[in-house]
Structure formats: C-alpha cells, structure tokens
Design an enzyme around this catalytic site. Structure first.
Site, PDB file in Angstrom:
ATOM      1  N   GLY A  50       0.830  -1.214   0.000  1.00 41.57           N
ATOM      2  CA  GLY A  50       0.000   0.000   0.000  1.00 41.57           C
ATOM      3  C   GLY A  50       0.858   1.256   0.000  1.00 41.57           C
ATOM      4  O   GLY A  50       0.556   2.226  -0.705  1.00 41.57           O
ATOM      5  N   TYR A 204      -7.901 -16.857   5.773  1.00 42.14           N
ATOM      6  CA  TYR A 204      -7.297 -15.869   4.866  1.00 42.14           C
ATOM      7  C   TYR A 204      -7.699 -16.171   3.415  1.00 42.14           C
ATOM      8  O   TYR A 204      -8.092 -15.284   2.665  1.00 42.14           O
ATOM      9  CB  TYR A 204      -5.776 -15.898   5.029  1.00 42.14           C
TER      10      TYR A 204
HETATM   11  N1  LIG Z   1       2.782  -9.809   1.170  1.00 38.65           N
HETATM   12  C1  LIG Z   1       2.326 -10.795   0.406  1.00 38.65           C
HETATM   13  O1  LIG Z   1       3.052 -11.782   0.094  1.00 38.65           O
HETATM   14  C2  LIG Z   1       0.921 -10.752  -0.120  1.00 38.65           C
HETATM   15  C3  LIG Z   1       0.507 -11.756  -1.022  1.00 38.65           C
HETATM   16  C4  LIG Z   1      -0.794 -11.717  -1.505  1.00 38.65           C
HETATM   17  C5  LIG Z   1      -1.655 -10.698  -1.116  1.00 38.65           C
HETATM   18  N2  LIG Z   1      -1.230  -9.740  -0.235  1.00 38.65           N
HETATM   19  C6  LIG Z   1      -2.186  -8.696   0.155  1.00 38.65           C
HETATM   20  O2  LIG Z   1      -1.597  -7.436  -0.044  1.00 38.65           O
HETATM   21  C7  LIG Z   1      -2.247  -6.474   0.805  1.00 38.65           C
HETATM   22  C8  LIG Z   1      -1.197  -5.590   1.460  1.00 38.65           C
HETATM   23  O3  LIG Z   1      -0.451  -6.382   2.360  1.00 38.65           O
HETATM   24  P1  LIG Z   1       1.118  -6.176   2.611  1.00 38.65           P
HETATM   25  O4  LIG Z   1       1.777  -7.423   2.150  1.00 38.65           O
HETATM   26  O5  LIG Z   1       1.574  -4.879   2.073  1.00 38.65           O
HETATM   27  O6  LIG Z   1       1.171  -6.231   4.211  1.00 38.65           O
HETATM   28  P2  LIG Z   1       1.422  -5.081   5.299  1.00 38.65           P
HETATM   29  O7  LIG Z   1       2.704  -4.389   5.048  1.00 38.65           O
HETATM   30  O8  LIG Z   1       1.214  -5.765   6.607  1.00 38.65           O
HETATM   31  O9  LIG Z   1       0.245  -4.060   5.025  1.00 38.65           O
HETATM   32  C9  LIG Z   1      -1.060  -4.317   5.439  1.00 38.65           C
HETATM   33  C10 LIG Z   1      -1.724  -3.000   5.708  1.00 38.65           C
HETATM   34  O10 LIG Z   1      -3.081  -3.256   6.106  1.00 38.65           O
HETATM   35  C11 LIG Z   1      -3.328  -2.481   7.268  1.00 38.65           C
HETATM   36  N3  LIG Z   1      -4.399  -3.028   8.101  1.00 38.65           N
HETATM   37  C12 LIG Z   1      -4.434  -4.217   8.730  1.00 38.65           C
HETATM   38  N4  LIG Z   1      -5.559  -4.320   9.452  1.00 38.65           N
HETATM   39  C13 LIG Z   1      -6.259  -3.176   9.268  1.00 38.65           C
HETATM   40  C14 LIG Z   1      -7.477  -2.670   9.760  1.00 38.65           C
HETATM   41  N5  LIG Z   1      -8.243  -3.355  10.618  1.00 38.65           N
HETATM   42  N6  LIG Z   1      -7.897  -1.449   9.339  1.00 38.65           N
HETATM   43  C15 LIG Z   1      -7.144  -0.718   8.494  1.00 38.65           C
HETATM   44  N7  LIG Z   1      -5.949  -1.133   8.015  1.00 38.65           N
HETATM   45  C16 LIG Z   1      -5.518  -2.346   8.408  1.00 38.65           C
HETATM   46  C17 LIG Z   1      -2.005  -2.495   8.015  1.00 38.65           C
HETATM   47  O11 LIG Z   1      -2.007  -1.485   8.997  1.00 38.65           O
HETATM   48  P3  LIG Z   1      -1.037  -1.591  10.286  1.00 38.65           P
HETATM   49  O12 LIG Z   1       0.322  -1.181   9.813  1.00 38.65           O
HETATM   50  O13 LIG Z   1      -1.654  -0.651  11.257  1.00 38.65           O
HETATM   51  O14 LIG Z   1      -1.087  -3.024  10.742  1.00 38.65           O
HETATM   52  C18 LIG Z   1      -1.059  -2.235   6.867  1.00 38.65           C
HETATM   53  O15 LIG Z   1      -1.029  -0.873   6.531  1.00 38.65           O
HETATM   54  C19 LIG Z   1      -3.085  -7.289   1.794  1.00 38.65           C
HETATM   55  O16 LIG Z   1      -4.427  -7.244   1.393  1.00 38.65           O
HETATM   56  C20 LIG Z   1      -2.541  -8.695   1.634  1.00 38.65           C
HETATM   57  O17 LIG Z   1      -3.511  -9.677   1.953  1.00 38.65           O
HETATM   58  C21 LIG Z   1       0.041  -9.742   0.266  1.00 38.65           C
END
Ligand SMILES: NC(=O)c1ccc[n+]([C@@H]2O[C@H](COP(=O)([O-])OP(=O)(O)OC[C@H]3O[C@@H](n4cnc5c(N)ncnc54)[C@H](OP(=O)(O)O)[C@@H]3O)[C@@H](O)[C@H]2O)c1
Length: 322
Positions: A50, A204
């Site tokens: 993000g 998930y």
């Molecule tokens: N990383 C991977 O390998 C991967 C693979 C497939 C899909 N994705 C998807 O990609 C997206 C981004 O994930 P990321 O990998 O960038 O992980 P990340 O760095 O942990 O980012 C997740 C974001 O979501 C926020 N969040 C979590 N719970 C929330 C809530 N209740 N209300 C508002 N915001 C919330 C977190 O905020 P906080 O910082 O406050 O926790 C953080 O800003 C997610 O939807 C994830 O499922 C990731």
C-alpha cells in the site's frame, strides 16, 4: 567433487536460476499516465504494498489519501511520502476496517470533503490475527480483509460513480484458490482443524476469494457506468504481513521471501497497473497478476456464488434495506 558437493552445487544452481526466473517474470507497470487533478484512496497505505502504491500514484501528481488505522503510522507515512515524491497533496485519514463505525465515519468524512474519487484501492489486509470477534460480532479476519472493504466501497459508490472513468482495485491473493469450502451462509465461521496456523490460512484464503467474487459482482452492478473494478494477486512479497506469525514460522518465512520473492516496490506494480493503465476497461471484473490479466480461478467461475455472496454481505454490513 564428492557426491554431497555435487548435490549442493546443483541445488545452489537451481535456486539461483529460480531467483533469476522470478526477476525476469516480474511484471512492471510501464504506463506514464499523469494523475494531476485525480483523487485516490489507498487503504493500509502506511506500509508494504500500500505504501509503495501510494508513492507511485503520488509521483504521478494525484491527491492521495492514506486510510490507516494507526494515526502515528499514517502520519509518519505521509511525511515520508511527501519527502520522497515532492507531492504535498498526501493526507492521512483514520480507518479501522474491523469496525463498521470507523468505516462509516471515514466514508462520511470523504463524502463531505471530496468532490471526486477516481481510484479506490482496497489494499489493507491481515494474514494472522487473534481468533476473535469484532465489535460488530464478526470474525476479525473476515471483517478486516473483506466486509470492511465491502462496506467502504458501497458507501463511497455514488461518489465513485459520479467521477468519470473511476476505478476500484481489490488486492486479493492467489491463495483465494484454496479456501477448502466457502459457505456463504457461514462466512464468519472460524475453521476448527485444531492447528491455529492452518485455521488462519483457511480463513485468509476465504477472505481473498470473497474479494475476487466481490469484484465480479461489483462489475455487474457497475454496468452502464464508466466505473470499472479489478482484483489482483500482487505476488509473494516481503512485507510486514507475516509479522504476527509465531517466531518458529516467522523467520524461515521472512528468509525464504527475502531470498526468493519480491520486494514491496515489485509487489505494488500490479495494483498500480490496474489503477492507471489506459484501455483496460473491457477487462473490468477480471483478475490480474504480474501486470497481466490471468484466468479466473476455477472456484470463482460460478456467478451465482458471487451474487449470493453480495446479497449475504449486504445483510451483514447492514445495507440490505438501502
Ligand atoms: N505480502 C504478500 O506476500 C501478499 C501476497 C498476496 C496478497 N497480499 C495482500 O496485499 C495487501 C497488502 O499487504 P502487505 O503485504 O503490504 O502487508 P502489510 O505491510 O502488513 O500491510 C497491510 C496493511 O493493512 C493495514 N491493516 C491491517 N488491518 C487493518 C485494519 N483493521 N484497518 C485498516 N488497516 C488495516 C495495516 O495497517 P497496520 O500497519 O496498522 O497493521 C497495513 O497498513 C493485503 O491485502 C494482503 O492480503 C500480500
């Protein structure tokens, strides 16, 4: 060379070749579309995919709103992004997706203050959460990853639809293919395999399938408007998403991902692609990976499932009487 040395040599060659293959097949968004005058919301814009998505869109001149649950992290991300992009039009607004009260307050604020919403990026998500129920009585991961975004999108839909050629981008995962079973009448039921990590993984996968099905039905609902919607798998990305894994799982996971998978800038490419690329409107409802449209997952083909999920979700988020 001994037999062991010979085997190690070929394992190392195999791993290096795999890494090179991954780098060569990573999709890059090459569009140079300018977003001056456009408004974008990125949920979970304070970290990982993000954050990098927000940075890319800010560099293109958009007004970018980071919708984050922790003010301190949101404001720190805004400061850093302004410094990195030289775009002063980056703002933080509070949004906690696992509280419908918070989602409604956020949407009210946006509707009052914004005249347009060109791109809504439903990016925030969590992979591991304590198995508990939210203040709305729902399973916490389902509400964070899916219901929160479902409600948010619907509340903002009039504003989005009145903005010409607007887009909604839902960040899902290839894990959407493995939910075991998605029972639309029991969306909040936490699996009971006896192993917490497996239960979280199944939950998930279900939330991410919901996100794909939501995109498909949303596209149906958007017919006749100039708004389009896309879902995507960003790749396996080195971000904080694995931070709540138990220690024994966290470090091997991080090491493997660091060595063999993508960084957050690479992970943001498909989201940016779906947000800005010209002439993909006819692909609304489709699923993307590595900046390309990919086949719909076999379990997402049933249009009745997408419709049933929509109807059930409307009830659960309290919009069915709308
Ligand atoms: N990383 C991977 O390998 C991967 C693979 C497939 C899909 N994705 C998807 O990609 C997206 C981004 O994930 P990321 O990998 O960038 O992980 P990340 O760095 O942990 O980012 C997740 C974001 O979501 C926020 N969040 C979590 N719970 C929330 C809530 N209740 N209300 C508002 N915001 C919330 C977190 O905020 P906080 O910082 O406050 O926790 C953080 O800003 C997610 O939807 C994830 O499922 C990731």
């Amino acid at each position: 060379m001994s037999c062991l040395e010979y085997s190690i040599f070929w394992v190392v060659v195999g791993l290096i070749s795999y890494k090179i293959w991954l780098k060569l097949t990573t999709g890059w968004c090459t569009s140079n579309v300018c977003l001056v005058g456009k408004t974008v919301i990125v949920t979970g814009g304070n970290s990982g995919i993000g954050y990098e998505t927000a940075g890319d869109l800010a560099k293109r001149g958009a007004k970018v709103i980071l919708a984050c649950r922790v003010e301190k992290k949101g404001l720190a991300a805004v400061r850093k992004l302004i410094e990195q992009t030289d775009n002063p039009n980056i703002f933080f607004k509070p949004l906690d997706l696992c509280s419908f009260r918070s989602v409604r307050a956020f949407a009210d604020d946006i509707i009052k203050t914004e005249k347009r919403l060109d791109i809504l990026i439903n990016n925030a998500g969590a992979g591991v959460l304590p198995p508990k129920t939210t203040e709305d009585g729902l399973q916490i991961m389902m509400q964070t990853n899916y219901f929160g975004h479902f409600l948010l999108t619907n509340l903002l839909l009039d504003l989005i639809k009145q903005t010409p050629k607007s887009r909604i981008v839902n960040v899902s995962s290839f894990l959407a293919q493995y939910p075991f079973k998605l029972d639309v009448k029991n969306l909040n039921k936490y699996p009971q395999t006896g192993l917490r990590q497996i239960n979280d993984l199944i939950m998930y996968c279900r939330t991410k399938l919901c996100s794909v099905l939501f995109t498909i039905e949303l596209t149906e609902q958007l017919k006749g408007t100039s708004t389009t919607a896309y879902s995507l798998h960003p790749g396996v990305i080195n971000t904080g998403i694995f931070r709540n894994h138990p220690l024994w799982l966290r470090y091997p996971t991080y090491l493997t991902i660091y060595l063999f998978y993508k960084n957050a800038i690479e992970g943001a490419q498909t989201t940016v692609y779906c947000s800005v690329t010209k002439n993909i409107e006819h692909l609304s409802g489709d699923h993307f990976q590595d900046c390309k449209v990919v086949d719909r997952y076999p379990n997402a083909w049933n249009p009745d499932l997408a419709k049933d999920l929509w109807a059930e979700s409307m009830k659960i988020v309290g919009l069915h009487n709308k």
